[in-house]
Scaffold this motif. Structure first.
Motif, PDB file in Angstrom:
ATOM      1  N   ARG A 137      47.736  14.662  21.198  1.00  0.00           N
ATOM      2  CA  ARG A 137      46.866  15.018  20.066  1.00  0.00           C
ATOM      3  C   ARG A 137      46.164  13.788  19.502  1.00  0.00           C
ATOM      4  N   ASN A 138      46.872  12.695  19.454  1.00  0.00           N
ATOM      5  CA  ASN A 138      46.278  11.463  18.925  1.00  0.00           C
ATOM      6  C   ASN A 138      45.161  10.928  19.805  1.00  0.00           C
TER       7      ASN A 138
ATOM      8  N   GLY B 232      54.333   5.635  19.230  1.00  0.00           N
ATOM      9  CA  GLY B 232      54.172   7.011  19.693  1.00  0.00           C
ATOM     10  C   GLY B 232      54.312   7.171  21.185  1.00  0.00           C
TER      11      GLY B 232
ATOM     12  N   GLU C 199      52.459  15.055  20.570  1.00  0.00           N
ATOM     13  CA  GLU C 199      51.814  14.357  19.462  1.00  0.00           C
ATOM     14  C   GLU C 199      50.941  13.216  19.983  1.00  0.00           C
TER      15      GLU C 199
ATOM     16  N   SER D 234      57.267  14.250  21.267  1.00  0.00           N
ATOM     17  CA  SER D 234      56.605  12.952  21.159  1.00  0.00           C
ATOM     18  C   SER D 234      55.362  12.909  22.037  1.00  0.00           C
TER      19      SER D 234
END
Length: 733
Positions: free
Chosen positions: A199-200, A57, A196, A193
């Motif tokens: 968010r992780n 990620g 995300e 990317s």
């Protein structure tokens, strides 16, 4: 008007274009190929391993970003590892300036000295990095590949902590950060990317407020400090910093009512009511200025407070009516009208609102409606040499694209130790960054609160200049409609619109059309410089307030304006007008060059894509083409412990100098030869692909033994015409 010598226009009609002929000698290399291999092999292996260890990620497309630093001897625009990158499958995504002491030097005089060089941001996947390792370890190389390898100083993986700027809050609360990504217009997958990845880590990337400029995407991010350090491992994150607050006025500067000063508004409309300046500030909230100013506000700026409205009214009033010198003075008639954009609300500057304000300004300027704009606001933080801020990057491109003359207040933290450097967007190269002088009298100096330079290189001379901004000794007296009184204030917030008023006065006082860059050059040309004050404090000097003073030539002086476009693949020969009389005594040439540059915000070290090489040839009239220094590094740069690269001044957007000459035949048909340099993505580009740029040259000439030089020049160069004055009776000298 018959007894006044006015600025001579149409100088560009005297110019001729010539083809550029280049010659270059062999270049010395500081390292052998074996020395480069020994130096960077282990670090390149570390880059490959670090990229492999990154979670999926954190590396969109499987790519990571690392640093490649060139030796200082190879900083010129023609040096770039293009062949290496192409063969390995790597690509450059940006650059920054780095100061290093190289292991070896090509000039013994530089041994042990700190030198400026370029660090390139290189992107690629593991196989591309492996390919680079293969190229490095090969036994034979094509000539160009070997040359480029020997130009490399070092390679480095970028750790998370090295991407963070400023101090992170020491708590577990969520805070707002501004992040710059290596992501251009066609790289939404990189942005997605990153969002995300945030968010992780229990954060949020506010993509609705993202701003794309060049090869960068700026995004507000909410996260804890601990999470932000982890988020920085995303390989395409270039820099992250705590969101700075928004500055509009000095919080400790008192506003004093001047009840004995004029309070009557002018009874007449603006001289040029069809022209509008854009002012972005805290709002008006009153109809007092409605004959000259129209206010625009937004859903989120509908609610406001008195402090914001006070500031907005005073900034607008300064542009419209100027300042009051004495109790007998009157508010002056406006030159043009104002569109005032209320871009601030009581919560502006908190969380992502710094981005909201910039987006509002961007939308207004993208209308293409404005040639004049003022910003007495911006992020409250000193500029950074390695990174270009979102405000600077965005507004520089808008000013270049739409031909806007913007005045920008440089900030009021000049007396705050460690934070006194100019603040964004005061480091713009296509605007006038305005500091404050403490007095309106000849004994002026920089006001203590006015932020200081230098700027980044290019854009090193910052502020561009100063204007009277008030002090405890002499407040800046401006009419405040909310109070119905003249008030005494101080700040760079008032120096900036005062300077824009002067520029607007020049534009409205004559039908001779001047571009934004010509008006900037004219202001710099006539700035009053004090050699005893550091250029870091006052730039080119104190700007004139009197518009007509810049349209009139002093006795014994002729001033000529050249303006136009610099074209691809040519240099422009600009004759310096002198009469056909031998110069046997002292003579003086004052010259100012400005260009409106295209910019690459992802390449901080090579921020301007446009530059100019100016060669002065003093005796072309005698058939002698030899050159002599006129603009050099010493006219802009201070030689301190930091060593400036040889070609840095060629990429500046403003050059100004006064040169004295003495003796028979010291000047015979002098000329300036101007070469337009171009580069893109931090490397030289073919002149045939470079965009044209707007330029302006202001040149003043005088000679002790030719007192009537103005009329003699007019007789010799009949194409030169005095600018006409259309509102002369309203201008006082």
């Amino acid at each position: 008007m018959a007894d006044r010598n006015l600025l001579l226009g149409k100088g560009e009609a005297l110019t001729t274009a010539r083809e550029i002929k280049r010659n270059s000698g062999p270049k010395k290399f500081p390292y052998t190929l074996d020395e480069v291999r020994d130096s960077i092999s282990s670090s390149l292996e570390h880059v490959q391993q670090s990229l492999s260890n990154l979670p999926k990620g954190a590396k969109p497309r499987g790519e990571g970003v690392f640093e490649l630093t060139l030796h200082p001897a190879f900083l010129g625009r023609s040096y770039f590892p293009k062949s290496i990158l192409k063969k390995s499958g790597l690509r450059d995504v940006g650059s920054k300036e780095t100061s290093i002491v190289p292991r070896h030097v090509t000039d013994a005089r530089d041994a042990g000295k700190v030198q400026a060089t370029a660090t390139l941001f290189i992107a690629g996947n593991e196989s591309a990095v492996a390919a680079l390792r293969g190229i490095l370890n090969a036994t034979t190389h094509p000539k160009q590949i070997e040359k480029e390898l020997k130009e490399i100083e070092s390679i480095r993986w970028i750790d998370n902590e090295n991407k963070i700027r400023g101090e992170l809050p020491d708590d577990n609360e969520q805070h707002s950060f501004e992040v710059a990504l290596h992501a251009g217009a066609d790289e939404e997958d990189v942005v997605a990317s990153f969002a995300e990845f945030v968010r992780n880590h229990s954060g949020k990337a506010d993509l609705k407020r993202k701003i794309k400029v060049g090869g960068l995407t700026f995004i507000p991010v909410y996260a804890t400090s601990a999470a932000m350090i982890e988020i920085a491992s995303h390989s395409f994150l270039r820099v992250a910093r705590p969101m700075p607050e928004l500055r509009i006025a000095h919080p400790t500067m008192a506003r004093t009512t001047m009840s004995t000063y004029a309070t009557s508004l002018p009874s007449q409309g603006a001289y040029m009511p069809e022209r509008y300046a854009a002012i972005f500030d805290g709002g008006l909230g009153t109809s007092d200025l409605s004959p000259w100013a129209t206010e625009y506000y937004y859903e989120d700026t509908n609610e406001t407070n008195g402090q914001l409205l006070m500031h907005g009214n005073e900034v607008t009033s300064t542009f419209l009516f100027g300042r009051l010198n004495s109790e007998d003075d009157n508010l002056k008639r406006p030159y043009m009208n104002v569109h005032h954009y209320r871009v601030l609300s009581p919560v502006s500057g908190k969380d992502p609102d710094l981005f909201d304000v910039l987006l509002k300004i961007k939308d207004a300027l993208e209308s293409g409606e404005y040639k004049f704009a003022n910003l007495s606001l911006g992020p409250r933080m000193p500029i950074n040499d390695e990174e270009v801020h979102a405000w600077t990057a965005t507004l520089d491109q808008l000013c270049s694209r739409y031909g806007i003359l913007a005045t920008v207040a440089v900030g009021n933290d000049g007396d705050v130790e460690g934070a006194n450097r100019i603040q964004p967007p005061g480091d713009m190269v296509n605007a006038l960054a305005i500091g404050a002088a403490d007095l309106s009298s000849p004994k002026w100096k920089r006001a203590d609160y006015s932020c200081i330079g230098p700027g980044r290189s290019p854009g090193y001379v910052k502020p561009d200049g100063v204007a009277f901004g008030g002090s405890d000794t002499e407040p800046f007296k401006v009419y405040n409609p909310l109070l119905g009184n003249t008030v005494g204030v101080q700040g760079t917030s008032y120096a900036a619109p005062l300077t824009l008023r002067t520029a607007a006065g020049v534009a409205c006082s004559t039908s001779y059309e001047m571009t934004a860059i010509a008006l900037k050059a004219l202001l710099v040309h006539h700035a009053e410089y004090k050699s005893k004050i550091s250029r870091d404090e006052i730039g080119w000097g104190r700007f004139q307030e009197d518009a007509f003073a810049m349209l009139e030539c002093e006795n014994g002086v002729a001033t000529i304006i050249f303006q136009g476009q610099l074209e691809k693949g040519q240099y422009l020969r600009c004759p310096i007008p002198f009469p056909d009389i031998p110069i046997t005594g002292k003579a003086r040439i004052t010259a100012t060059f400005c260009i409106q540059a295209h910019t690459d915000p992802e390449h901080a070290i090579n921020y301007t894509r446009s530059g100019m090489g100016v060669v002065f040839r003093p005796k072309v009239g005698a058939g002698i083409e030899s050159s002599k220094d006129f603009f050099g590094r010493n006219s802009q740069y201070k030689m301190t412990e930091r060593q400036f690269r040889d070609d840095a001044h060629k990429w500046e957007t403003c050059l100004h100098r006064i040169r004295n000459f003495d003796g028979e035949d010291s000047l015979v048909g002098p000329v300036f030869d101007i070469e337009y340099h171009a580069r893109e993505s931090s490397r030289g580009v073919s002149p045939s692909s470079a965009p044209d740029v707007n330029y302006a040259l202001i040149v003043s000439v005088q000679a002790d033994d030719i007192p009537d030089i103005y009329n003699l020049i007019r007789q010799k160069y009949t194409i030169l015409q005095p600018v006409d004055i259309s509102i002369e009776t309203t201008i006082t000298t």
